[in-house]
Design a protein around this motif. Sequence first.
Motif, short mmCIF file in Angstrom:
data_model
loop_
_atom_site.label_atom_id
_atom_site.label_comp_id
_atom_site.label_asym_id
_atom_site.label_seq_id
_atom_site.Cartn_x
_atom_site.Cartn_y
_atom_site.Cartn_z
N LYS A 189 -61.46 -30.83 -13.69
CA LYS A 189 -61.05 -29.79 -14.63
C LYS A 189 -59.88 -29.04 -14.01
N ILE A 190 -58.80 -28.93 -14.77
CA ILE A 190 -57.59 -28.29 -14.27
C ILE A 190 -57.06 -27.32 -15.32
N ILE A 191 -56.72 -26.12 -14.88
CA ILE A 191 -55.97 -25.19 -15.71
C ILE A 191 -54.55 -25.19 -15.15
N LEU A 192 -53.63 -25.58 -15.98
CA LEU A 192 -52.22 -25.60 -15.62
C LEU A 192 -51.58 -24.34 -16.19
N VAL A 193 -50.86 -23.61 -15.37
CA VAL A 193 -50.23 -22.36 -15.81
C VAL A 193 -48.79 -22.34 -15.34
N SER A 194 -47.92 -21.84 -16.20
CA SER A 194 -46.49 -21.81 -15.90
C SER A 194 -46.13 -20.65 -14.98
N THR A 195 -45.39 -20.96 -13.93
CA THR A 195 -44.90 -19.93 -13.02
C THR A 195 -43.71 -19.18 -13.62
N ALA A 196 -43.24 -19.63 -14.76
CA ALA A 196 -42.14 -18.93 -15.45
C ALA A 196 -42.64 -17.63 -16.08
N LEU A 197 -43.95 -17.48 -16.18
CA LEU A 197 -44.54 -16.29 -16.79
C LEU A 197 -44.67 -15.17 -15.75
N PRO A 198 -44.61 -13.92 -16.19
CA PRO A 198 -44.91 -12.82 -15.28
C PRO A 198 -46.36 -12.92 -14.79
N TYR A 199 -46.62 -12.35 -13.62
CA TYR A 199 -47.95 -12.41 -12.99
C TYR A 199 -49.07 -12.04 -13.95
N GLU A 200 -48.95 -10.94 -14.67
CA GLU A 200 -50.00 -10.47 -15.56
C GLU A 200 -50.25 -11.46 -16.69
N ARG A 201 -49.19 -12.04 -17.20
CA ARG A 201 -49.32 -13.03 -18.27
C ARG A 201 -50.00 -14.29 -17.76
N ARG A 202 -49.68 -14.69 -16.53
CA ARG A 202 -50.35 -15.86 -15.94
C ARG A 202 -51.86 -15.60 -15.84
N ARG A 203 -52.24 -14.39 -15.45
CA ARG A 203 -53.67 -14.07 -15.35
C ARG A 203 -54.35 -14.19 -16.72
N PHE A 204 -53.70 -13.64 -17.75
CA PHE A 204 -54.30 -13.72 -19.08
C PHE A 204 -54.37 -15.18 -19.53
N THR A 205 -53.35 -15.95 -19.22
CA THR A 205 -53.33 -17.37 -19.61
C THR A 205 -54.46 -18.14 -18.94
N VAL A 206 -54.67 -17.92 -17.64
CA VAL A 206 -55.77 -18.59 -16.94
C VAL A 206 -57.10 -18.17 -17.56
N ALA A 207 -57.29 -16.87 -17.81
CA ALA A 207 -58.54 -16.39 -18.42
C ALA A 207 -58.73 -17.00 -19.82
N HIS A 208 -57.65 -17.13 -20.58
CA HIS A 208 -57.69 -17.73 -21.91
C HIS A 208 -58.14 -19.19 -21.83
N GLU A 209 -57.53 -19.94 -20.92
CA GLU A 209 -57.90 -21.36 -20.77
C GLU A 209 -59.32 -21.50 -20.24
N LEU A 210 -59.73 -20.59 -19.38
CA LEU A 210 -61.10 -20.57 -18.91
C LEU A 210 -62.05 -20.31 -20.09
N GLY A 211 -61.61 -19.47 -21.02
CA GLY A 211 -62.38 -19.24 -22.23
C GLY A 211 -62.60 -20.50 -23.03
N HIS A 212 -61.55 -21.31 -23.18
CA HIS A 212 -61.72 -22.59 -23.89
C HIS A 212 -62.82 -23.42 -23.22
N TYR A 213 -62.80 -23.44 -21.89
CA TYR A 213 -63.78 -24.23 -21.15
C TYR A 213 -65.21 -23.68 -21.34
N VAL A 214 -65.38 -22.40 -21.09
CA VAL A 214 -66.71 -21.78 -21.16
C VAL A 214 -67.28 -21.83 -22.57
N LEU A 215 -66.41 -21.67 -23.56
CA LEU A 215 -66.85 -21.67 -24.96
C LEU A 215 -67.12 -23.08 -25.49
N GLY A 216 -66.84 -24.08 -24.67
CA GLY A 216 -67.16 -25.45 -25.05
C GLY A 216 -66.19 -26.07 -26.04
N HIS A 217 -64.98 -25.52 -26.11
CA HIS A 217 -63.99 -26.13 -26.99
C HIS A 217 -63.63 -27.50 -26.43
N PRO A 218 -63.54 -28.49 -27.29
CA PRO A 218 -63.19 -29.82 -26.78
C PRO A 218 -61.81 -29.79 -26.16
#
Length: 153
Positions: free
Chosen positions: A59-88
């Motif tokens: 399982k890999i969450i890929l996040v763009s370093t082009a984003l500001p630090y805070e946005r990267r954190r939200f993006t990782v949490a968002h992708e983690l949400g997809h995983y935890v919520l069982g989205h295919p």
Amino acid sequence: MTNNGTRIRVMARTLLGKYGMERMIPIRLSKLCRKLGIEICHSKARHIDGTLFIHGDRKIILVSTALPYERRRFTVAHELGHYVLGHPAAFSLDSPESWLPREEQAANVFAAELLMPKTALQSIHYKHDTKQLAQIFGVSPLAMQIRLEEIGR
């Protein structure tokens, strides 16, 4: 989304509790992902903010370093949400926008609760302005403003 939103917020709080992170501010996403067996990989890609890849047990969450630090954190949490919520894991190289709109909204609700838990915000929000709270929780001022509006501040 109200009943579903409540369920999603409970799932985020339960995850934090399971790993003893309910009082940790800001949430250490790298530690949480490690506990779930998810790698966080960084990319210089500018065409996507982030995505979740699942291949077999990997399982890999890929996040763009082009984003500001805070946005990267939200993006990782968002992708983690997809995983935890069982989205295919619906990513394909031909169609990177394959999540359904309701799944995107659910992942955003999860990320907001994970990074800015309601109980933590309610206990300190009166002591700080929005910008200060954003810094404390490691999110953007806009994300914090939206979250404070959601909880009725």
